[in-house]
Design an enzyme around this catalytic site. Structure first.
Site, PDB file in Angstrom:
ATOM      1  N   GLY A  12       0.740  -1.128  -0.110  1.00  0.00           N
ATOM      2  CA  GLY A  12       0.101   0.193   0.065  1.00  0.00           C
ATOM      3  C   GLY A  12       0.908   1.402  -0.080  1.00  0.00           C
ATOM      4  O   GLY A  12       0.366   2.336   0.283  1.00  0.00           O
ATOM      5  N   ASN A  14       1.284   2.911  -2.790  1.00  0.00           N
ATOM      6  CA  ASN A  14       1.056   3.936  -3.843  1.00  0.00           C
ATOM      7  C   ASN A  14      -0.389   4.414  -2.829  1.00  0.00           C
ATOM      8  O   ASN A  14      -0.631   5.692  -3.088  1.00  0.00           O
ATOM      9  CB  ASN A  14       0.268   3.231  -5.015  1.00  0.00           C
ATOM     10  CG  ASN A  14       1.542   3.156  -5.740  1.00  0.00           C
ATOM     11  OD1 ASN A  14       1.933   4.294  -6.503  1.00  0.00           O
ATOM     12  ND2 ASN A  14       2.156   1.885  -5.967  1.00  0.00           N
ATOM     13  N   LEU A  91      -3.770  -6.757  -7.456  1.00  0.00           N
ATOM     14  CA  LEU A  91      -3.544  -7.757  -8.316  1.00  0.00           C
ATOM     15  C   LEU A  91      -4.660  -8.594  -8.708  1.00  0.00           C
ATOM     16  O   LEU A  91      -4.709  -9.548  -9.460  1.00  0.00           O
ATOM     17  CB  LEU A  91      -2.668  -8.923  -7.463  1.00  0.00           C
ATOM     18  CG  LEU A  91      -1.246  -8.038  -7.303  1.00  0.00           C
ATOM     19  CD1 LEU A  91      -0.362  -8.813  -6.304  1.00  0.00           C
ATOM     20  CD2 LEU A  91      -0.543  -7.546  -8.490  1.00  0.00           C
ATOM     21  N   ASN A 108      -4.984   2.814 -13.088  1.00  0.00           N
ATOM     22  CA  ASN A 108      -4.272   1.890 -12.843  1.00  0.00           C
ATOM     23  C   ASN A 108      -2.808   2.575 -12.877  1.00  0.00           C
ATOM     24  O   ASN A 108      -2.336   3.355 -13.386  1.00  0.00           O
ATOM     25  CB  ASN A 108      -4.371   0.515 -13.717  1.00  0.00           C
ATOM     26  CG  ASN A 108      -3.330  -0.497 -13.107  1.00  0.00           C
ATOM     27  OD1 ASN A 108      -3.238  -0.708 -12.041  1.00  0.00           O
ATOM     28  ND2 ASN A 108      -2.568  -1.047 -13.978  1.00  0.00           N
ATOM     29  N   HIS A 110       1.046   1.227 -13.511  1.00  0.00           N
ATOM     30  CA  HIS A 110       1.906  -0.101 -13.856  1.00  0.00           C
ATOM     31  C   HIS A 110       3.425   0.490 -13.688  1.00  0.00           C
ATOM     32  O   HIS A 110       3.811   1.313 -14.159  1.00  0.00           O
ATOM     33  CB  HIS A 110       1.382  -0.389 -15.236  1.00  0.00           C
ATOM     34  CG  HIS A 110       2.253  -1.630 -16.048  1.00  0.00           C
ATOM     35  ND1 HIS A 110       1.999  -2.819 -15.483  1.00  0.00           N
ATOM     36  CD2 HIS A 110       3.271  -1.554 -16.760  1.00  0.00           C
ATOM     37  CE1 HIS A 110       2.839  -4.006 -16.078  1.00  0.00           C
ATOM     38  NE2 HIS A 110       3.579  -3.042 -16.730  1.00  0.00           N
ATOM     39  N   ASP A 151      -3.205  -3.706 -19.420  1.00  0.00           N
ATOM     40  CA  ASP A 151      -2.430  -2.383 -19.580  1.00  0.00           C
ATOM     41  C   ASP A 151      -2.664  -1.931 -21.003  1.00  0.00           C
ATOM     42  O   ASP A 151      -1.559  -1.230 -21.518  1.00  0.00           O
ATOM     43  CB  ASP A 151      -0.806  -3.005 -19.572  1.00  0.00           C
ATOM     44  CG  ASP A 151      -0.773  -3.776 -17.988  1.00  0.00           C
ATOM     45  OD1 ASP A 151      -1.449  -3.428 -17.039  1.00  0.00           O
ATOM     46  OD2 ASP A 151      -0.077  -4.501 -17.965  1.00  0.00           O
ATOM     47  N   GLU A 181       6.144   6.267  -9.656  1.00  0.00           N
ATOM     48  CA  GLU A 181       4.565   5.744  -9.321  1.00  0.00           C
ATOM     49  C   GLU A 181       4.045   6.632  -8.132  1.00  0.00           C
ATOM     50  O   GLU A 181       2.841   7.057  -8.498  1.00  0.00           O
ATOM     51  CB  GLU A 181       4.670   4.459  -8.822  1.00  0.00           C
ATOM     52  CG  GLU A 181       4.971   3.329  -9.683  1.00  0.00           C
ATOM     53  CD  GLU A 181       5.111   1.777  -9.153  1.00  0.00           C
ATOM     54  OE1 GLU A 181       4.011   1.862  -8.147  1.00  0.00           O
ATOM     55  OE2 GLU A 181       5.657   1.000  -9.408  1.00  0.00           O
TER      56      GLU A 181
HETATM   57  C1  GRF Z   1       3.981  -1.560  -7.233  1.00  0.00           C
HETATM   58  O1  GRF Z   1       5.285  -1.679  -7.931  1.00  0.00           O
HETATM   59  C2  GRF Z   1       3.094  -1.523  -8.300  1.00  0.00           C
HETATM   60  O2  GRF Z   1       3.068  -0.635  -9.604  1.00  0.00           O
HETATM   61  C3  GRF Z   1       2.640  -2.822  -8.715  1.00  0.00           C
HETATM   62  O3  GRF Z   1       2.926  -3.164  -7.400  1.00  0.00           O
HETATM   63  C4  GRF Z   1       3.345  -2.482  -6.313  1.00  0.00           C
HETATM   64  C5  GRF Z   1       2.420  -2.028  -5.453  1.00  0.00           C
HETATM   65  O4  GRF Z   1       3.115  -1.280  -4.129  1.00  0.00           O
HETATM   66  N1  GRF Z   1       1.488  -3.112  -9.468  1.00  0.00           N
HETATM   67  P1  GRF Z   1       2.139  -0.976  -3.104  1.00  0.00           P
HETATM   68  O5  GRF Z   1       1.262  -2.019  -2.673  1.00  0.00           O
HETATM   69  O6  GRF Z   1       1.574   0.297  -3.807  1.00  0.00           O
HETATM   70  O7  GRF Z   1       3.072  -0.685  -2.196  1.00  0.00           O
END
Ligand code: GRF
Length: 212
Positions: A12, A14, A91, A108, A110, A151, A181
């Site tokens: 988490g 992000n 996921l 999303n 990526h 994607d 990100e």
């Molecule tokens: C990130 O690298 C995202 O791009 C990928 O999985 C990771 C997620 O990280 N899909 P987080 O759960 O936000 O720390």
């Protein structure tokens, strides 16, 4: 006020970047209504609770089959009257019906420069392993709207990140998160919240606002 739901599966970071960006004003006109995880143990759920945000786990494991899970997830999302669904390290493959219902309302993040290193099987560390295997010197991240493909939806923002000689998949993943990100995902939400972008014929365009 844009009501967003954030879907997560893991750490988490992000999600944290979004929470922090709302707190410090980098994202405006936005509230996180709910965080949904498919994984009970995701630390992202803890981050949501700490920020006082409703945190819910909807896991395929708790349903008899995929169809029932898809229905439960769709019903839950519908019940929260969301303006935008943000996949932040999520996921789960979303039900097609949900994607259709929320056209241009799901984004999303990526961890590569799409169309490189994307599509089926390219998620998490696997992306960075492949980048290193190919000797690529520049990678990055892409924030895009979600369509029925993997994607393939309209690209909102991309940011490049250098690959260094001694990188491991883990160090590269970390740098892509820090330098790309955590910046472009909040920025994309702010653009949407403030009505600055639109999708025209499958491409993201800046909206022209009349001069004040
Ligand atoms: C990130 O690298 C995202 O791009 C990928 O999985 C990771 C997620 O990280 N899909 P987080 O759960 O936000 O720390």
């Amino acid at each position: 006020m844009l009501r967003i739901g954030v879907m997560v599966s893991g750490g988490g970071t992000n999600l944290q970047a979004i929470i922090d960006s709302i707190a410090d004003g980098t994202i405006t006109n936005t509230e996180i209504a709910v965080v949904v995880s498919n994984n009970k143990k995701a630390y992202a759920l803890e981050r949501a609770k700490q920020a006082g945000i409703e945190a819910v786990c909807i896991s395929p494991k708790d349903y008899e089959d995929r169809e029932q899970f898809n229905q439960a997830l769709t019903d839950f999302i519908d019940s929260r009257s969301l303006d935008l669904i943000v996949l932040a390290g999520c996921l789960v493959v979303l039900p097609e019906t949900l994607i259709k219902k929320y056209t241009n309302k799901i984004i999303n993040i990526h961890p590569s420069l799409i169309p490189a290193f994307c599509g089926k099987g390219y998620y998490g560390l696997k992306v960075h392993e492949e980048v290193l295997k190919r000797g690529v010197k520049l990678t990055g991240a892409t924030c895009h709207f979600v369509d029925a493909g993997t994607d393939t939806g309209p690209i909102i923002f991309q940011k490049s990140v250098e690959v260094l000689e001694n990188d491991t998949p883990e160090t590269l993943q970390r740098r892509v998160m820090e330098q790309a990100e955590w910046m472009i995902l909040p920025k994309a939400i702010d653009e949407i919240a403030n009505d600055r972008i639109e999708v025209v014929n499958g491409y993201v365009k800046g909206k022209l606002h009349a001069a004040q």
